[in-house]
Motif scaffolding. Sequence first.
Motif, PDB file in Angstrom:
ATOM      1  N   PHE A  35      66.410 -13.624 110.073  1.00 15.40           N
ATOM      2  CA  PHE A  35      66.014 -12.224 110.197  1.00 15.40           C
ATOM      3  C   PHE A  35      67.200 -11.277 110.009  1.00 15.40           C
ATOM      4  N   VAL A  36      68.411 -11.749 110.330  1.00 15.76           N
ATOM      5  CA  VAL A  36      69.602 -10.927 110.112  1.00 15.76           C
ATOM      6  C   VAL A  36      70.091 -11.216 108.700  1.00 15.76           C
ATOM      7  N   GLU A  37      69.828 -10.313 107.785  1.00 12.06           N
ATOM      8  CA  GLU A  37      70.185 -10.548 106.390  1.00 12.06           C
ATOM      9  C   GLU A  37      71.630 -10.165 106.091  1.00 12.06           C
ATOM     10  N   ARG A  38      72.161  -9.238 106.875  1.00  6.15           N
ATOM     11  CA  ARG A  38      73.555  -8.835 106.676  1.00  6.15           C
ATOM     12  C   ARG A  38      74.101  -8.294 107.985  1.00  6.15           C
ATOM     13  N   ALA A  39      75.292  -8.713 108.339  1.00  8.09           N
ATOM     14  CA  ALA A  39      75.973  -8.191 109.525  1.00  8.09           C
ATOM     15  C   ALA A  39      77.449  -8.116 109.185  1.00  8.09           C
ATOM     16  N   GLU A  40      77.952  -6.903 109.070  1.00  7.61           N
ATOM     17  CA  GLU A  40      79.332  -6.720 108.624  1.00  7.61           C
ATOM     18  C   GLU A  40      80.091  -5.785 109.557  1.00  7.61           C
ATOM     19  N   VAL A  41      81.387  -6.065 109.678  1.00 15.43           N
ATOM     20  CA  VAL A  41      82.303  -5.173 110.379  1.00 15.43           C
ATOM     21  C   VAL A  41      83.050  -4.384 109.311  1.00 15.43           C
ATOM     22  N   THR A  42      82.924  -3.072 109.323  1.00 11.73           N
ATOM     23  CA  THR A  42      83.541  -2.243 108.292  1.00 11.73           C
ATOM     24  C   THR A  42      85.025  -2.032 108.587  1.00 11.73           C
ATOM     25  N   SER A  43      85.699  -1.384 107.654  1.00 11.32           N
ATOM     26  CA  SER A  43      87.146  -1.188 107.780  1.00 11.32           C
ATOM     27  C   SER A  43      87.519  -0.341 108.991  1.00 11.32           C
ATOM     28  N   ASP A  50      71.547  -5.323 108.557  1.00  6.12           N
ATOM     29  CA  ASP A  50      70.257  -5.243 107.886  1.00  6.12           C
ATOM     30  C   ASP A  50      69.345  -6.304 108.486  1.00  6.12           C
ATOM     31  N   PHE A  51      68.170  -5.870 108.928  1.00  8.78           N
ATOM     32  CA  PHE A  51      67.255  -6.733 109.672  1.00  8.78           C
ATOM     33  C   PHE A  51      65.910  -6.756 108.962  1.00  8.78           C
ATOM     34  N   ARG A  52      65.357  -7.952 108.769  1.00  9.15           N
ATOM     35  CA  ARG A  52      64.099  -8.068 108.033  1.00  9.15           C
ATOM     36  C   ARG A  52      63.229  -9.142 108.683  1.00  9.15           C
ATOM     37  N   LEU A  53      61.983  -8.785 108.970  1.00  6.88           N
ATOM     38  CA  LEU A  53      61.036  -9.712 109.592  1.00  6.88           C
ATOM     39  C   LEU A  53      60.207 -10.426 108.528  1.00  6.88           C
ATOM     40  N   PRO A  54      59.472 -11.478 108.901  1.00  6.50           N
ATOM     41  CA  PRO A  54      58.788 -12.293 107.892  1.00  6.50           C
ATOM     42  C   PRO A  54      57.745 -11.547 107.079  1.00  6.50           C
ATOM     43  N   THR A  55      57.035 -10.604 107.710  1.00  7.61           N
ATOM     44  CA  THR A  55      55.980  -9.913 106.979  1.00  7.61           C
ATOM     45  C   THR A  55      56.042  -8.410 107.235  1.00  7.61           C
ATOM     46  N   TYR A  56      55.392  -7.683 106.363  1.00 10.00           N
ATOM     47  CA  TYR A  56      55.286  -6.227 106.478  1.00 10.00           C
ATOM     48  C   TYR A  56      54.507  -5.833 107.724  1.00 10.00           C
ATOM     49  N   TRP A  57      53.631  -6.747 108.201  1.00  7.09           N
ATOM     50  CA  TRP A  57      52.707  -6.422 109.282  1.00  7.09           C
ATOM     51  C   TRP A  57      53.155  -6.953 110.640  1.00  7.09           C
ATOM     52  N   CYS A  58      54.347  -7.479 110.762  1.00  7.48           N
ATOM     53  CA  CYS A  58      54.801  -8.011 112.049  1.00  7.48           C
ATOM     54  C   CYS A  58      54.609  -6.968 113.152  1.00  7.48           C
ATOM     55  N   SER A  59      54.137  -7.431 114.288  1.00  5.70           N
ATOM     56  CA  SER A  59      53.851  -6.528 115.398  1.00  5.70           C
ATOM     57  C   SER A  59      55.056  -5.667 115.745  1.00  5.70           C
ATOM     58  N   PRO A  60      54.852  -4.348 115.915  1.00  9.44           N
ATOM     59  CA  PRO A  60      55.975  -3.508 116.340  1.00  9.44           C
ATOM     60  C   PRO A  60      56.513  -3.911 117.697  1.00  9.44           C
ATOM     61  N   ASN A  61      55.662  -4.536 118.536  1.00 18.24           N
ATOM     62  CA  ASN A  61      56.141  -5.014 119.830  1.00 18.24           C
ATOM     63  C   ASN A  61      57.207  -6.088 119.648  1.00 18.24           C
ATOM     64  N   PHE A  62      56.954  -7.039 118.722  1.00 13.31           N
ATOM     65  CA  PHE A  62      57.933  -8.085 118.458  1.00 13.31           C
ATOM     66  C   PHE A  62      59.197  -7.481 117.874  1.00 13.31           C
ATOM     67  N   ARG A  84      75.117   0.582 113.123  1.00 18.88           N
ATOM     68  CA  ARG A  84      73.912   1.002 112.417  1.00 18.88           C
ATOM     69  C   ARG A  84      73.061  -0.228 112.183  1.00 18.88           C
ATOM     70  N   VAL A  85      71.810  -0.184 112.623  1.00 19.98           N
ATOM     71  CA  VAL A  85      70.871  -1.286 112.411  1.00 19.98           C
ATOM     72  C   VAL A  85      69.724  -0.743 111.575  1.00 19.98           C
ATOM     73  N   LYS A  86      69.472  -1.363 110.431  1.00 12.39           N
ATOM     74  CA  LYS A  86      68.420  -0.885 109.542  1.00 12.39           C
ATOM     75  C   LYS A  86      67.340  -1.955 109.385  1.00 12.39           C
ATOM     76  N   LEU A  87      66.105  -1.565 109.679  1.00 12.35           N
ATOM     77  CA  LEU A  87      64.946  -2.442 109.519  1.00 12.35           C
ATOM     78  C   LEU A  87      64.380  -2.248 108.118  1.00 12.35           C
ATOM     79  N   HIS A  88      64.138  -3.355 107.411  1.00  9.11           N
ATOM     80  CA  HIS A  88      63.662  -3.294 106.022  1.00  9.11           C
ATOM     81  C   HIS A  88      62.236  -3.835 105.902  1.00  9.11           C
TER      82      HIS A  88
END
Length: 265
Positions: A35-43, A50-62, A84-88
């Motif tokens: 689910f964590v597609e990218r995790a970087e420490v910047t300069s 960048d965070f991505r769940l298995p489906t477009y419809w995953c419960s917002p509670n989860f 910064r955490v971005k949900l895709h």
Amino acid sequence: MATASVSGSRKNELWRCLGEVNDPELDEPITEMGFVERAEVTSDGSVDIDFRLPTYWCSPNFAFLMLDGVRKALDQLSWSPAYRVKLHDHMFAEEVNRGMEAGKTFGDIFAELAEDQDLGALRETFRMKAFKRRQEAVLRGLRQQGLTDREILEMDLPVYDVAGFEPGEAAKQKPRYRAALLERFPDRRAYDPVFVTWDGERIPPTALTGYLGELRGVRINMEFNGALCRGLKQTRYKELDVVDGEPTLVDFIMDRVPARAAPTA
């Protein structure tokens, strides 16, 4: 060299902390689930995820429970970075990302998206399932070592701590069950029995086989859901999971998921 060393150390710490965040339904690390597609420490020391769940419809509670876990993990980082955490690719990604950019808490963001469910109760249900899954693995491991049911169920924490396992599921779940036990029963004494029900009741030796049957049902359900989630994500993003050149359980399941079925998470 010093700067590179600090950067590498921080990146290792970041991934280690994220690896302690579990999918609440499956009790598996979000890093292992992909689910964590990218995790970087910047300069400048800040963190981008960048965070991505298995489906477009995953419960917002989860999504809330996992992102809240990510937030808590990031708040524990030793250098206290901005992050910064971005949900895709989620049906509420726009609302979530807009809220986070505005500095809102996850609780504020999800107040209107939580499907009117009691997130505290949902979190407690998942904690119970994780407790049972971890406990079953250790109980089975101890039985495989030849201990009697009475010896297992009379085990206290000092004895439990010195018990050893060969590498495998029991060894993996031993410290995780210990953590779940102490979280569930923070006032327990060192010489209280280690193996009790979620409600704190002792398990009679004559009842262990039946009790293990109940735990097995919890594990199988969680394992199936985990395999399905991996399969959905891999199919969605054209990834392939192959072990030793052979199809995995994910491939087996996905071959049997109807093409027009609406996926759930």
